[in-house]
Design a protein around this motif. Structure first.
Motif, PDB file in Angstrom:
ATOM      1  N   LEU A  46       0.861  -1.176   0.000  1.00  0.00           N
ATOM      2  CA  LEU A  46       0.000   0.000   0.000  1.00  0.00           C
ATOM      3  C   LEU A  46       0.898   1.227   0.000  1.00  0.00           C
ATOM      4  CD1 LEU A  46      -2.739   1.502   0.373  1.00  0.00           C
ATOM      5  CD2 LEU A  46      -2.384   1.263   2.838  1.00  0.00           C
ATOM      6  N   ALA A  47       0.646   2.141  -0.906  1.00  0.00           N
ATOM      7  CA  ALA A  47       1.414   3.391  -0.957  1.00  0.00           C
ATOM      8  C   ALA A  47       0.434   4.554  -0.912  1.00  0.00           C
ATOM      9  CB  ALA A  47       2.246   3.453  -2.230  1.00  0.00           C
ATOM     10  N   MET A  48       0.677   5.460   0.024  1.00  0.00           N
ATOM     11  CA  MET A  48      -0.156   6.656   0.159  1.00  0.00           C
ATOM     12  C   MET A  48       0.774   7.858   0.123  1.00  0.00           C
ATOM     13  SD  MET A  48      -2.594   5.257   3.212  1.00  0.00           S
ATOM     14  CE  MET A  48      -3.704   6.629   3.224  1.00  0.00           C
ATOM     15  N   ILE A  84       5.726   7.959  -9.439  1.00  0.00           N
ATOM     16  CA  ILE A  84       5.572   7.215  -8.182  1.00  0.00           C
ATOM     17  C   ILE A  84       4.695   5.988  -8.384  1.00  0.00           C
ATOM     18  CG2 ILE A  84       4.590   7.319  -5.852  1.00  0.00           C
ATOM     19  CD1 ILE A  84       5.744  10.173  -5.663  1.00  0.00           C
ATOM     20  N   VAL A  85       3.602   6.132  -9.118  1.00  0.00           N
ATOM     21  CA  VAL A  85       2.729   4.981  -9.382  1.00  0.00           C
ATOM     22  C   VAL A  85       3.484   3.911 -10.170  1.00  0.00           C
ATOM     23  CG1 VAL A  85       0.660   4.209 -10.631  1.00  0.00           C
ATOM     24  CG2 VAL A  85       0.562   6.245  -9.177  1.00  0.00           C
ATOM     25  N   GLN A  86       4.263   4.316 -11.186  1.00  0.00           N
ATOM     26  CA  GLN A  86       5.042   3.351 -11.968  1.00  0.00           C
ATOM     27  C   GLN A  86       6.074   2.631 -11.088  1.00  0.00           C
ATOM     28  OE1 GLN A  86       6.653   5.598 -15.262  1.00  0.00           O
ATOM     29  NE2 GLN A  86       4.871   5.197 -16.545  1.00  0.00           N
ATOM     30  N   ALA A  87       6.734   3.375 -10.200  1.00  0.00           N
ATOM     31  CA  ALA A  87       7.724   2.758  -9.308  1.00  0.00           C
ATOM     32  C   ALA A  87       7.053   1.759  -8.362  1.00  0.00           C
ATOM     33  CB  ALA A  87       8.458   3.825  -8.510  1.00  0.00           C
ATOM     34  N   CYS A  88       5.898   2.112  -7.861  1.00  0.00           N
ATOM     35  CA  CYS A  88       5.157   1.207  -6.971  1.00  0.00           C
ATOM     36  C   CYS A  88       4.750  -0.069  -7.700  1.00  0.00           C
ATOM     37  CB  CYS A  88       3.913   1.902  -6.421  1.00  0.00           C
ATOM     38  SG  CYS A  88       4.225   3.188  -5.209  1.00  0.00           S
ATOM     39  N   THR A  94       0.630  -5.680  -7.544  1.00  0.00           N
ATOM     40  CA  THR A  94      -0.680  -5.656  -6.884  1.00  0.00           C
ATOM     41  C   THR A  94      -0.807  -4.528  -5.857  1.00  0.00           C
ATOM     42  OG1 THR A  94       0.026  -7.217  -5.168  1.00  0.00           O
ATOM     43  CG2 THR A  94      -0.941  -8.155  -7.184  1.00  0.00           C
ATOM     44  N   VAL A  95       0.133  -3.612  -5.848  1.00  0.00           N
ATOM     45  CA  VAL A  95       0.114  -2.505  -4.882  1.00  0.00           C
ATOM     46  C   VAL A  95      -1.130  -1.635  -5.057  1.00  0.00           C
ATOM     47  CG1 VAL A  95       1.447  -0.917  -6.327  1.00  0.00           C
ATOM     48  CG2 VAL A  95       1.503  -0.648  -3.842  1.00  0.00           C
ATOM     49  N   SER A  96      -1.672  -1.174  -3.956  1.00  0.00           N
ATOM     50  CA  SER A  96      -2.745  -0.179  -3.979  1.00  0.00           C
ATOM     51  C   SER A  96      -2.101   1.180  -3.742  1.00  0.00           C
ATOM     52  CB  SER A  96      -3.763  -0.465  -2.871  1.00  0.00           C
ATOM     53  OG  SER A  96      -4.399  -1.698  -3.095  1.00  0.00           O
ATOM     54  N   VAL A  97      -2.463   2.157  -4.556  1.00  0.00           N
ATOM     55  CA  VAL A  97      -1.863   3.486  -4.447  1.00  0.00           C
ATOM     56  C   VAL A  97      -2.959   4.512  -4.200  1.00  0.00           C
ATOM     57  CG1 VAL A  97      -0.466   5.239  -5.590  1.00  0.00           C
ATOM     58  CG2 VAL A  97      -0.015   2.821  -6.034  1.00  0.00           C
TER      59      VAL A  97
END
Length: 121
Positions: A46-48, A84-88, A94-97
């Motif tokens: 999860l990335a916020m 940032i989304v591409q790096a995640c 399957t990361v949620s951003v």
């Protein structure tokens, strides 16, 4: 409004000279060379992240103590989000951003006796 400054950085007890940029170039350099590689290492599930408009061109929050600020354009905020989304996703498909944009200060309007936030981007 960007410039390159030389800064001595201590690394493993030794000094190295590094080119550190400021303004929009420095912002993009920090995202590309510091933030995104750390995301890849961390591999979040999860990335916020939140970006404020304080660094935006025309925002009084972008200039502090008479020093030029980041002066970011709308395209810089979009670019940052994409990077940032591409790096995640590269580190964990399957990361949620979750991304949020916060307000900035805008410009002080004496006639309204408040900040005019319509000047932000």
């Amino acid at each position: 409004n960007s410039s390159t400054k030389k800064r001595k950085i201590s690394q493993n007890g030794g000094g190295v000279v590094s080119s550190v940029k400021s303004g929009r170039e420095g912002f993009r350099q920090a995202i590309s060379k510091s933030v995104c590689p750390r995301i890849a290492t961390f591999k979040p599930s999860l990335a916020m992240f939140s970006a404020g408009f304080d660094g935006a061109l025309s925002d009084e929050g972008s200039t502090q103590d008479g020093k030029v600020g980041l002066d970011l354009a709308a395209s810089d905020f979009g670019w940052m989000t994409k990077e940032i989304v591409q790096a995640c996703r590269a580190s964990n498909p399957t990361v949620s951003v979750v991304s949020a944009l916060e307000g900035g200060y805008g410009r002080w309007d004496s006639s309204l006796e408040s900040y005019d936030r319509t000047s932000i981007i």
